[in-house]
Design a protein around this motif. Sequence first.
Motif, PDB file in Angstrom:
ATOM      1  N   ILE A  16      -8.858 -14.397   1.748  1.00 46.73           N
ATOM      2  CA  ILE A  16      -9.034 -13.883   0.572  1.00 46.73           C
ATOM      3  C   ILE A  16      -8.081 -12.916   0.190  1.00 46.73           C
ATOM      4  CG2 ILE A  16      -9.422 -12.903  -2.254  1.00 46.73           C
ATOM      5  CD1 ILE A  16     -11.366 -15.487  -2.144  1.00 46.73           C
ATOM      6  N   GLY A  22      -6.241 -10.459   6.975  1.00 41.60           N
ATOM      7  CA  GLY A  22      -5.700 -11.158   5.929  1.00 41.60           C
ATOM      8  C   GLY A  22      -4.907 -12.001   6.849  1.00 41.60           C
ATOM      9  N   LEU A  43      -4.755 -16.895   0.874  1.00 39.36           N
ATOM     10  CA  LEU A  43      -4.311 -16.355  -1.523  1.00 39.36           C
ATOM     11  C   LEU A  43      -3.739 -14.772  -1.413  1.00 39.36           C
ATOM     12  CD1 LEU A  43      -7.254 -18.862  -2.432  1.00 39.36           C
ATOM     13  CD2 LEU A  43      -5.090 -19.745  -1.487  1.00 39.36           C
ATOM     14  N   GLY A  51       0.354  -6.215   1.882  1.00 42.68           N
ATOM     15  CA  GLY A  51      -0.495  -5.849   1.325  1.00 42.68           C
ATOM     16  C   GLY A  51      -0.489  -5.222   0.525  1.00 42.68           C
ATOM     17  N   TRP A  53      -0.104  -1.989   1.835  1.00 41.56           N
ATOM     18  CA  TRP A  53       1.927  -0.926   2.204  1.00 41.56           C
ATOM     19  C   TRP A  53       2.447  -1.391   0.707  1.00 41.56           C
ATOM     20  CZ3 TRP A  53       2.134   2.106   5.916  1.00 41.56           C
ATOM     21  CH2 TRP A  53       1.264   2.016   6.745  1.00 41.56           C
ATOM     22  N   TRP A  57       4.704   4.807  -1.913  1.00 39.04           N
ATOM     23  CA  TRP A  57       5.718   5.474  -2.744  1.00 39.04           C
ATOM     24  C   TRP A  57       6.885   5.869  -1.668  1.00 39.04           C
ATOM     25  CZ3 TRP A  57       1.276   6.486  -1.583  1.00 39.04           C
ATOM     26  CH2 TRP A  57       0.413   7.947  -1.008  1.00 39.04           C
ATOM     27  N   VAL A  65       3.918   8.460   8.587  1.00 35.64           N
ATOM     28  CA  VAL A  65       2.302   7.279   8.245  1.00 35.64           C
ATOM     29  C   VAL A  65       1.513   7.879  10.111  1.00 35.64           C
ATOM     30  CG1 VAL A  65       3.380   5.268   7.076  1.00 35.64           C
ATOM     31  CG2 VAL A  65       3.546   5.443   9.996  1.00 35.64           C
ATOM     32  N   ASN A  66       1.077   7.536   9.334  1.00 41.10           N
ATOM     33  CA  ASN A  66      -0.474   7.916  10.483  1.00 41.10           C
ATOM     34  C   ASN A  66      -0.002   6.843  12.293  1.00 41.10           C
ATOM     35  OD1 ASN A  66      -1.717  10.230   9.029  1.00 41.10           O
ATOM     36  ND2 ASN A  66      -3.195   9.278   7.968  1.00 41.10           N
ATOM     37  N   TRP A 108      -1.498 -15.158  -5.775  1.00 43.00           N
ATOM     38  CA  TRP A 108      -3.359 -16.091  -6.664  1.00 43.00           C
ATOM     39  C   TRP A 108      -4.035 -14.824  -6.653  1.00 43.00           C
ATOM     40  CZ3 TRP A 108      -6.765 -19.567  -6.373  1.00 43.00           C
ATOM     41  CH2 TRP A 108      -6.164 -20.656  -6.623  1.00 43.00           C
TER      42      TRP A 108
END
Length: 130
Positions: A16, A22, A43, A51, A53, A57, A65-66, A108
């Motif tokens: 999931i 995932g 799914l 994801g 990300w 914004w 980004v780190n 999903w």
Amino acid sequence: MGRSSETVIDRRIVVIGAGQAGLSTGYYLQREGLRAGVDFEILDANPTPGGAWSHRWDALTFSLVNGVYDLPGSPKPVADPDEPAREVIKRYYGGYERDRDLKISRPWRVVAVESIAGDRFALRHAAESG
Ligand SMILES: Cc1cc2nc3c(=O)[nH]c(=O)nc-3n(C[C@H](O)[C@H](O)[C@H](O)COP(=O)(O)OP(=O)(O)OC[C@H]3O[C@@H](n4cnc5c(N)ncnc54)[C@H](O)[C@@H]3O)c2cc1C
């Protein structure tokens, strides 16, 4: 949350979420010889790759980004430092799932999982997805 409906997923393994975790899980399952969409199913609630990300914004550019952990078997993305990080990661994750044919099912949103007879799972998902 609105209505939900139930679908029986006839797979031994259901993952999931198709974020970093995932996708990495999918990679290692394939490395064990398991087939996406046959032996396991991934799914994801998001309509597109990326994801968490994909919800960042625009002002979070790639230079801010780190650091981004590379997905297994794939080098980190190289990108314009001024490009929004979410676009870079969407492209990186999207290419990853396509190249490996991970067959992500989306959108999903799973709201409940129940183990039923044999190796099967019944998954309840939000009515607007699937
Ligand atoms: C503000 C902020 C800034 C960050 N900056 C950085 C950074 O600079 N560098 C860095 O390396 N990390 C950063 N992180 C951390 C990074 O976002 C996480 O470590 C990473 O996204 C975790 O990956 P994950 O796969 O565990 O989860 P996620 O990326 O959250 O992926 C989970 C996926 O599961 C899906 N999902 C969730 N619930 C369900 C459900 N019930 N049914 C179906 N699908 C579902 C979601 O839609 C999502 O696609 C930051 C985090 C935040 C909050």
